[in-house]
Design an enzyme around this catalytic site. Structure first.
Site, PDB file in Angstrom:
ATOM      1  N   GLU A  76      -8.727  -4.937 -79.661  1.00 50.00           N
ATOM      2  CA  GLU A  76      -7.798  -5.764 -80.445  1.00 50.00           C
ATOM      3  C   GLU A  76      -7.481  -7.094 -79.765  1.00 50.00           C
ATOM      4  OE1 GLU A  76      -3.265  -5.289 -82.115  1.00 50.00           O
ATOM      5  OE2 GLU A  76      -4.373  -3.493 -81.599  1.00 50.00           O
ATOM      6  N   ASP A  77      -7.334  -7.087 -78.428  1.00 51.82           N
ATOM      7  CA  ASP A  77      -6.794  -8.263 -77.727  1.00 51.82           C
ATOM      8  C   ASP A  77      -7.778  -9.000 -76.819  1.00 51.82           C
ATOM      9  OD1 ASP A  77      -4.362  -7.804 -78.921  1.00 51.82           O
ATOM     10  OD2 ASP A  77      -3.579  -6.589 -77.286  1.00 51.82           O
TER      11      ASP A  77
END
Length: 714
Positions: A76-77
């Site tokens: 996600e990051d």
């Protein structure tokens, strides 16, 4: 701050043969890809995966879970993809990490839709591998511990989601220590004034309570020792959220909450538990309806214990739990206490059966594409105590507390539910709205040509029953709307000397349907019948109206247009895609700017605006739903009803009214009633500008002397 060696040491203690190599590799990889990233607190981002891994070792999870905990945010990051995770750590870790990852890369029409789809994805993944939700709980727990670094509105949003979704999941999984901490943290950010008030009240009587706790523990220990029962006697304070809920649900002041302290007796065997129960009941008088035997009938999350409430040594009520050491471990850890995921092994089949509700949760949500409806149904599925009833053949069925005979019928089979005409409980005829109790024997009567009734939606409790009833109603309404829509379009087309029947089979009308966002012409026709689209809008796409030349527009029309435009700007709500439509506000939920809202088309009455979580709105047909938003340029006040619970005293109403007026809110209606116990229920309808204005008023009223609770109702 926790270090990676602390994580490795912890897992080595409870799982000496664990593959520590995969954990070390996951830590190094996480450190590399998160390098340079910082959290809102200013700490390096790596502190978060480290803390999550630490919480997973507190749950005593396996090496794969802890490695996935280190990696849970990398997809996600960071630049890392799921293929990289699989290549370095294997398909099992990739599957878990993908399940935990939110849907941030895709575009959605609202944050609510994104939240709904992320949850839907997580439930699908956790039905396949329960470790997905255990890592998500650890992730949410650490985020709640550091929530103070977010902005105020974001804090409330995250805390509400935690209280609505994640705390109930932790409870359903039997991980009560996480459930309690999530509830406490959410309560602190959602209702800070109430949290600090209860914290102060608890602190005031702390010394006295500790002395009392020791006295009761000594009495119990003495009684057990006299019968040669080896045990551990524990006393604990209930959490603030639990105390607050009891005060609200039972309308009691803090001083009258008897079970702020709960006692637990932990013994060696089940037979010793029942013996200890007998000794407690011989020492102090039990309160009959307060006894629960979760040893003989465990909760679905495997929790086992004997619960009893007795009249204690000083005439007060005492809540006591009696359990074995193994039961105590399960009560603390839930599903994690039964973990059998060792390298290559799957979880015990019996445990999977215990958590069949996860698969039910997934199955029940497949029919709900509307985000608001989906989120509401998830809450219903999670917030449920159970009742156990029997079929005429003696099969046991588990239903949520408050479930009716109609819910039971749908649990047996969809057709049994659809054709249900009556029911017998324990041999007696009962209404369909009858609420089932544990031990009831239920028999359903059906008739072939019988169909579901819209009234059933008022009392069914299960998501399955609600979805099947609504599906049937939706099918019927679509047929009616198709007929009405076709009739309206034919009439409108005739006025323009066009043949709708002939055009409906052409590519031209198919393009019009696509323009309005429909796959086929039939859907366009049905939506005209629902009232979402007017026949004239369709006609204008086929035969556009010739606009008069701009220079021929009269001065009168220009002036009128200007007035109309200015007037429209003052409307409090804007309807997506429609300029001029009658707007009404739902009296049931009284929305104000700041509330998430949704519009519902009502034939002949324009659009009625409701709060998205309004019970009445959720029962309406999704096809009548239309997107609406608050007009930021409008400056109006909106009526809101509030309830104030307080002690009785001279000048109370004057102080309350003074605090409301101080913030410039107009009081539209007021009434109060004094109960027998000298508590006062006051109801005010006030005009407010938005939710922020309302929150400031509620906060001020909470500080008035003897006021115990203030809340918005409706």
């Amino acid at each position: 701050m926790i270090r990676v060696n602390d994580v490795l040491d912890k897992i080595s203690e409870y799982h000496p043969e664990a593959d520590l190599g995969i954990i070390e590799r996951a830590y190094i990889y996480s450190a590399r890809v998160h390098e340079g990233q910082v959290r809102l607190s200013g700490e390096p981002y790596l502190t978060h995966p480290l803390e999550v891994a630490g919480i997973l070792t507190d749950m005593r999870l396996d090496a794969i879970s802890v490695a996935a905990g280190f990696l849970h945010d990398v997809i996600e990051d960071t630049h890392a993809g799921s293929e990289d995770i699989e290549e370095l750590f294997g398909p099992e870790v990739r599957h878990i990490v993908s399940g935990v990852t939110k849907l941030s890369g895709l575009s959605f029409h609202s944050s609510r839709a994104r939240q709904a789809e992320s949850l839907r994805k997580m439930f699908l993944a956790m039905a396949d591998d329960i470790r997905v939700i255990l890592i998500k709980l650890a992730d949410r727990l650490h985020n709640m511990r550091t929530l103070q670094f977010h902005k105020a509105n974001k804090r409330k949003e995250i805390a509400k989601e935690t209280l609505d979704i994640y705390a109930p999941i932790a409870a359903r999984l039997g991980i009560y220590w996480i459930k309690n901490e999530l509830e406490e943290a959410s309560f602190r950010f959602l209702q800070p004034d109430e949290f600090h008030r209860i914290q102060t009240l608890v602190a005031k009587s702390q010394t006295e309570r500790e002395k009392y706790m020791q006295t009761v523990k000594d009495y119990i220990q003495e009684k057990m020792d006299a019968s040669n029962l080896t045990c551990e006697v524990l006393g604990r304070n209930k959490n603030y959220f639990s105390i607050f809920n009891k005060m609200i649900s039972q309308n009691l002041p803090f001083e009258e909450i008897y079970d702020i302290i709960a006692f637990r007796i932990v013994l060696d065997s089940i037979s010793h538990c029942y013996e200890a129960l007998g000794l407690i009941h011989s020492m102090w008088k039990p309160i009959d309806h307060k006894f629960k035997d979760y040893v003989a009938r465990p909760k679905p999350n495997m929790y086992q214990s004997l619960h009893t409430t007795v009249v204690g040594p000083f005439g007060e009520r005492i809540e006591i739990q009696i359990r074995t050491r193994e039961m105590d471990q399960v009560a603390k850890s839930g599903i994690a206490a039964h973990w059998s995921y060792k390298e290559g092994k799957r979880i015990d089949e019996n445990i999977s059966e215990k958590f069949a509700w996860i698969q039910d949760l997934v199955d029940n949500q497949e029919n709900f594409r509307d985000p608001g409806e989906f989120l509401e149904n998830v809450r219903i599925d999670l917030f449920q105590d159970e009742v156990y009833v029997f079929t005429p053949r003696g099969e046991i069925k588990t239903l949520p507390f408050g479930a009716t005979t109609v819910d039971f019928a749908y649990m047996i089979h969809t057709e049994v539910g659809n054709q249900c005409t009556g029911a017998k409980v324990n041999g007696q005829l009962v209404p369909l709205a009858y609420e089932l109790k544990t031990g009831d024997i239920v028999e359903i009567t059906t008739a072939k040509n019988h169909h579901p009734s819209k009234d059933w939606l008022k009392y069914v409790k299960t998501v399955k029953a609600r979805s099947k009833i609504r599906h049937w109603i939706k099918t019927q309404e679509k047929e009616r709307s198709m007929s009405l829509g076709r009739e309206m379009l034919e009439k409108a087309f005739r006025k323009e000397k066009l043949n709708f029947s002939a055009l409906s089979k052409t590519e031209q009308l198919a393009k019009v349907a696509t323009h309005f966002g429909f796959k086929i012409v039939d859907d366009l026709v049905a939506n005209v019948g629902y009232g979402k689209i007017t026949p004239l809008q369709v006609v204008r796409k086929i035969a556009p109206k010739q606009e008069p030349a701009a220079d021929q527009e009269s001065i009168f029309n220009k002036l009128v247009g200007r007035v109309v435009r200015k007037k429209r700007l003052k409307d409090g709500v804007l309807v997506k895609g429609v300029d001029d439509i009658l707007i009404r506000f739902g009296k049931c939920c009284q929305p104000v700017p700041g509330d998430p809202i949704i519009g519902y088309i009502t034939r002949g009455y324009g659009v009625t605006v409701h709060r998205t979580n309004c019970v009445n709105a959720l029962q309406m047909t999704p096809e009548r739903q239309i997107e609406v938003e608050w007009n930021q340029e409008a400056s109006e006040t909106y009526p809101v009803k509030i309830k104030i619970v307080s002690g009785d005293r001279v000048g109370l109403l004057a102080d309350v009214v003074g605090n409301i007026s101080k913030f410039g809110a107009n009081i539209l209606n007021a009434s109060s009633e004094t109960r027998e116990n000298k508590m006062v229920d006051s109801y005010f309808t006030i005009g407010v500008e938005d939710t922020g204005h309302l929150e400031r008023i509620l906060s001020a009223v909470r500080k008035v002397k003897l006021v115990q609770d203030v809340k918005r109702i409706g």
